[in-house]
Write a protein that holds these residues in place. Structure first.
Motif, PDB file in Angstrom:
ATOM      1  N   ARG A 137       0.803  -1.234   0.000  1.00  9.59           N
ATOM      2  CA  ARG A 137       0.000   0.000   0.000  1.00  9.59           C
ATOM      3  C   ARG A 137       0.831   1.277   0.000  1.00  9.59           C
ATOM      4  NH1 ARG A 137      -4.850  -1.682   4.281  1.00  9.59           N
ATOM      5  NH2 ARG A 137      -5.565  -3.511   3.118  1.00  9.59           N
ATOM      6  N   GLU A 180      -6.210   2.060   3.280  1.00 13.71           N
ATOM      7  CA  GLU A 180      -7.201   1.137   2.742  1.00 13.71           C
ATOM      8  C   GLU A 180      -6.930   0.863   1.269  1.00 13.71           C
ATOM      9  OE1 GLU A 180      -9.436  -0.293   4.553  1.00 13.71           O
ATOM     10  OE2 GLU A 180      -9.167   0.876   6.401  1.00 13.71           O
ATOM     11  N   PRO A 181      -7.276  -0.328   0.794  1.00 14.18           N
ATOM     12  CA  PRO A 181      -7.150  -0.615  -0.631  1.00 14.18           C
ATOM     13  C   PRO A 181      -8.153   0.209  -1.432  1.00 14.18           C
ATOM     14  CG  PRO A 181      -8.289  -2.401   0.484  1.00 14.18           C
ATOM     15  CD  PRO A 181      -7.811  -1.476   1.557  1.00 14.18           C
ATOM     16  N   THR A 183      -8.826   2.389  -5.597  1.00 19.06           N
ATOM     17  CA  THR A 183      -8.274   3.092  -6.755  1.00 19.06           C
ATOM     18  C   THR A 183      -8.206   4.575  -6.424  1.00 19.06           C
ATOM     19  OG1 THR A 183      -9.241   1.477  -8.271  1.00 19.06           O
ATOM     20  CG2 THR A 183      -8.564   3.595  -9.204  1.00 19.06           C
ATOM     21  N   GLU A 205      -3.618   1.709  -8.297  1.00 16.21           N
ATOM     22  CA  GLU A 205      -4.465   0.674  -7.707  1.00 16.21           C
ATOM     23  C   GLU A 205      -3.778   0.149  -6.453  1.00 16.21           C
ATOM     24  OE1 GLU A 205      -7.373  -0.645  -8.486  1.00 16.21           O
ATOM     25  OE2 GLU A 205      -7.805   0.308 -10.411  1.00 16.21           O
ATOM     26  N   ILE A 206      -4.469   0.224  -5.327  1.00 15.67           N
ATOM     27  CA  ILE A 206      -3.929  -0.279  -4.062  1.00 15.67           C
ATOM     28  C   ILE A 206      -4.765  -1.477  -3.641  1.00 15.67           C
ATOM     29  CG2 ILE A 206      -3.497   0.261  -1.629  1.00 15.67           C
ATOM     30  CD1 ILE A 206      -1.721   1.795  -3.514  1.00 15.67           C
ATOM     31  N   SER A 207      -4.085  -2.620  -3.439  1.00 13.65           N
ATOM     32  CA  SER A 207      -4.808  -3.847  -3.052  1.00 13.65           C
ATOM     33  C   SER A 207      -4.511  -4.202  -1.606  1.00 13.65           C
ATOM     34  CB  SER A 207      -4.406  -4.995  -3.982  1.00 13.65           C
ATOM     35  OG  SER A 207      -3.002  -5.203  -3.937  1.00 13.65           O
TER      36      SER A 207
END
Length: 207
Positions: A137, A180-181, A183, A205-207
């Motif tokens: 992240r 937090e994940p 876009t 994009e954060i997963s």
């Protein structure tokens, strides 16, 4: 008796002369005015042809006298009037010496100097940004901007509430960790010392 009377009259006369001398003493000379504040700056070290260069002079005196300035921009152009926040574009590349002479009606005079490097015009200021993941992240944003502009500050908006801002030299590579994940659209704003602005947006994009 006449001798005593003469002595008393003489004493009264001496006292009267003393009072007269004291009463006609010259008033103390007023202190001459003097400069209490002197501040001069050229808003950028480099600017493109046609770009406004911001020049600021601030002067104050002990007697609050008004300063008016003659500002020689070094390109055969001279402005007379206010000293503060002058904007001046240059038509040709080169290094110019700026001389500002501030004067008051009370006889004060202050001379300040600075310089500016003017480079060929490169069109409007532009900024580009790329975002890459460097950890869980955590995003690193790398920014570049048009040569020829004296970019002084960058601001990176990471989302709708969080941002980082600071001197451009220290922010060309900057990271941020998301809680937090999702876009996220990352917005970068570059500010030139002459007042020019440029924006760009990159998505991550954060997963």
């Amino acid at each position: 008796m006449d001798t005593l009377g003469g002595t008393m009259k003489f004493a009264v006369l001496v006292a009267a002369v003393a009072v007269a001398v004291v009463g006609t003493a010259a008033p103390a000379a007023a202190e001459p005015d003097q400069v209490t504040t002197r501040s001069f700056s050229v808003g950028s070290t480099q600017a493109p042809v046609g770009g406004d260069v911001r020049i600021r002079g601030v002067y104050r005196s002990a007697q609050q006298a008004e300063f008016l300035c003659e500002t020689d921009f070094g390109d055969d152009q001279v402005a007379t009037g206010p000293c503060d926040t002058l904007l001046h574009p240059y038509a040709e590349p080169g290094t110019y010496r700026i001389t500002q002479t501030a004067r008051t009606t009370t006889g004060l005079e202050v001379v300040s100097t600075g310089s500016i490097v003017v480079v060929p015009s490169v069109g409007p200021l532009t900024v580009t940004a790329t975002a890459s993941l460097s950890g869980p992240r955590t995003v690193v944003v790398h920014t570049t901007f048009t040569n020829g502009y004296d970019v002084t500050r960058l601001r990176v908006d990471w989302d709708d509430t969080s941002y980082t801002t600071g001197p451009a030299d220290s922010m060309q590579d900057i990271d941020y960790t998301y809680a937090e994940p999702g876009t996220y659209a990352i917005r970068v704003r570059a500010t030139d010392s002459s007042g020019a602005l440029a924006y760009t947006t990159t998505t991550v994009e954060i997963s």
